[in-house]
Enzyme design. Structure first.
Site, PDB file in Angstrom:
ATOM      1  N   SER A   1      -6.044  12.200 -39.348  1.00  0.00           N
ATOM      2  CA  SER A   1      -7.484  12.232 -39.103  1.00  0.00           C
ATOM      3  C   SER A   1      -8.065  10.863 -38.738  1.00  0.00           C
ATOM      4  CB  SER A   1      -8.209  12.771 -40.337  1.00  0.00           C
ATOM      5  OG  SER A   1      -7.955  11.936 -41.448  1.00  0.00           O
ATOM      6  N   CYS A   2      -7.236   9.834 -38.707  1.00  0.00           N
ATOM      7  CA  CYS A   2      -7.693   8.467 -38.430  1.00  0.00           C
ATOM      8  C   CYS A   2      -7.754   8.229 -36.917  1.00  0.00           C
ATOM      9  CB  CYS A   2      -6.731   7.470 -39.087  1.00  0.00           C
ATOM     10  SG  CYS A   2      -7.035   5.749 -38.667  1.00  0.00           S
ATOM     11  N   ASP A   3      -8.935   7.861 -36.424  1.00  0.00           N
ATOM     12  CA  ASP A   3      -9.104   7.613 -34.987  1.00  0.00           C
ATOM     13  C   ASP A   3      -8.191   6.506 -34.477  1.00  0.00           C
ATOM     14  OD1 ASP A   3     -11.008   9.602 -34.722  1.00  0.00           O
ATOM     15  OD2 ASP A   3     -12.701   8.232 -34.977  1.00  0.00           O
TER      16      ASP A   3
END
Length: 104
Positions: free
Chosen positions: A8-10
């Site tokens: 979920s980390c950009d």
């Protein structure tokens, strides 16, 4: 090449998209192998902690006093991301220096 981070980390997604053939290892689901974590702690020490993260801000003062390894084991999202393992070397983050080293 392995990217240790969160799906979920950009920033992790940007690194994954830029690094052809890289594999994302979700640290919440799969963790970081002990040998890789030991090398990362030796190489980066306190820099391995993301003190700007929501997870860090949610920790009590007592919890923040733990060692980086113990904090990351208990709260994987407190690790600075991505941790990239490439060619036997470790890289932390996705800044211009890391990009220059890996995108040749």
């Amino acid at each position: 090449m392995r990217i240790y981070g969160l799906k979920s980390c950009d920033t992790c997604r940007k690194a994954l998209k830029s690094l052809e053939g890289a594999v994302l290892v979700d640290i919440r689901a799969d963790g970081v192998p002990d040998d890789v974590m030991a090398r990362a702690l030796t190489q980066f020490g306190e820099k391995l902690l993301n003190r700007r993260s929501t997870t860090w801000r949610g920790l009590s003062e007592a919890e923040r006093q733990g060692t980086p390894g113990a904090l990351i084991a208990a709260h994987p999202a407190v690790m600075k991301r991505p941790l990239i393992e490439a060619g036997g070397q470790l890289f932390l983050g996705w800044d211009k220096d890391v990009q220059a080293a890996l995108l040749r």
